[in-house]
Write an enzyme that holds these catalytic residues in place. Structure first.
Site, mmCIF file in Angstrom:
data_model
loop_
_atom_site.group_PDB
_atom_site.id
_atom_site.type_symbol
_atom_site.label_atom_id
_atom_site.label_comp_id
_atom_site.label_asym_id
_atom_site.label_seq_id
_atom_site.Cartn_x
_atom_site.Cartn_y
_atom_site.Cartn_z
ATOM 1 N N ASP A 177 0.830 -1.192 0.000
ATOM 2 C CA ASP A 177 0.000 0.000 0.000
ATOM 3 C C ASP A 177 0.869 1.248 0.000
ATOM 4 O OD1 ASP A 177 -2.216 -1.629 0.191
ATOM 5 O OD2 ASP A 177 -2.441 -1.371 2.359
ATOM 6 N N LYS A 178 0.329 2.337 -0.502
ATOM 7 C CA LYS A 178 1.074 3.603 -0.561
ATOM 8 C C LYS A 178 1.723 3.938 0.779
ATOM 9 C CE LYS A 178 0.338 8.579 -1.089
ATOM 10 N NZ LYS A 178 -0.648 9.657 -1.373
#
Length: 337
Positions: A164-165
């Protein structure tokens, strides 16, 4: 210039045994042709107005009927179409595995290990892995294209799994198509071992080791979230995470997480489901923190056999400063160092 969006599934990422579970937006970008581009060819105008994409990719979008004009009843059919000042051009943008669709962007990537076949990258929090609506540039893929021009010949520049970012940590990236295919098979066979450190805002209860095997699917009430689902009533996929408490007190706990499957947001969903939302993970019920502004999750260990030499490879990444600050601030100890 403005954008609208609709929902679709992001194409499967190479190396994932099954497609991503999470719907993402597909962008429709509306562009008003400025005076200085009057009577320019459509493909040349789009390169000026959308520099984050390669000219070749924009030509393919035109040929695939993804570009239209408010002056025409149907999609524009030719790249040589001459645009007019004040004309509104609409471009439908879809994520693609074609590395050549995106432009190289130099960035300071932390390469932990490399050989002719693969690289191990330490991804910082805040870096998006692959271009998608809202993040068409400035991603890890753009950086890989700038680091190694041959990456353009490999789908997704060799990216075989995602973080995830706002999750930091270790990722393996293939440098050749043959290595990518081998890593794809290894990940599907669960031969690539991924371990994480997570901080929850709540104390651990019960036995120190817990196997969580709740199926995960899309949250019907909020489509950008995932949720634990009953597979007899809802669509979803089986998911398995091993959770081991490393330390706990009244402020929260530090947890060692081992993935056995790779579902979207798996650790975040599983920990929230057992009453241990990640610190600062607002999407899944985590509270804000004075020490960290993103979900407290770090991919600290990555291990697998090299697909060519068969040598055991194991890499570890130290806890980043913000998670270390949270651990120290909460009075927790990390026995893993």
């Amino acid at each position: 210039m403005h954008s609208t969006a609709s929902q679709t599934l992001l194409p499967p990422l190479p190396g994932e045994a099954e497609p991503d579970d999470l719907e993402v937006e597909v962008e429709e970008r509306c562009l008003e042709i400025p005076t200085e581009l009057h009577k320019q060819r459509l493909d040349r105008a789009l390169v000026q107005l959308m520099p984050e994409f390669s000219r070749n990719h924009l030509k393919h979008l035109i040929e695939d009927a993804c570009v239209s004009s408010n002056a025409l009843p149907t999609a524009i059919a030719k790249v040589a179409y001459l645009v007019k000042a004040a004309e509104i051009i609409t471009v439908r943008l879809l994520p693609t595995a074609m590395s050549q669709a995106y432009v190289p962007q130099a960035m300071d990537l932390d390469v932990v290990y490399e050989d002719p076949h693969l690289r191990i990258i330490h991804k910082p929090a805040g870096l998006v892995v692959h271009p998608a609506p809202g993040n068409w540039s400035g991603t890890l893929l753009n950086g890989l294209l700038a680091m190694d021009p041959t990456a353009a010949q490999v789908p997704r520049a060799g990216i075989v799994h995602r973080l995830d970012k706002d999750t930091s940590g270790l990722m393996v990236v293939a440098r050749t198509r043959a290595c990518m295919d081998a890593l794809v098979q290894m990940i599907a066979a669960r031969e690539v071992h991924r371990e994480y450190l997570a901080v929850s805002q709540r104390p651990w209860r019960g036995e120190s080791l817990r196997e969580v095997e709740f199926a995960i699917g899309r949250d019907p009430r909020q489509r950008l979230r995932m949720a634990v689902v009953d597979l007899e009533k809802q669509s979803g996929k089986t998911a398995h995470t091993s959770l081991q408490c490393l330390d706990s007190n009244d402020q929260g706990c530090l947890v060692h997480c081992t993935l056995h499957t790779g579902r979207t947001h798996q650790i975040r969903v599983h920990m929230a489901a057992i009453g241990l939302p990640l610190l600062a993970d607002g999407l899944y019920g985590g509270s804000s923190s004075p020490w960290i502004s993103r979900q407290s999750l770090h991919a600290f260990r990555l291990g697998f056999k090299h697909p060519y030499s068969n040598r055991d490879l194991q890499f570890e990444s130290p806890m980043p400063d913000d998670i270390q600050a949270a651990v120290s601030g909460m009075g927790l100890n990390n026995p893993l160092g």
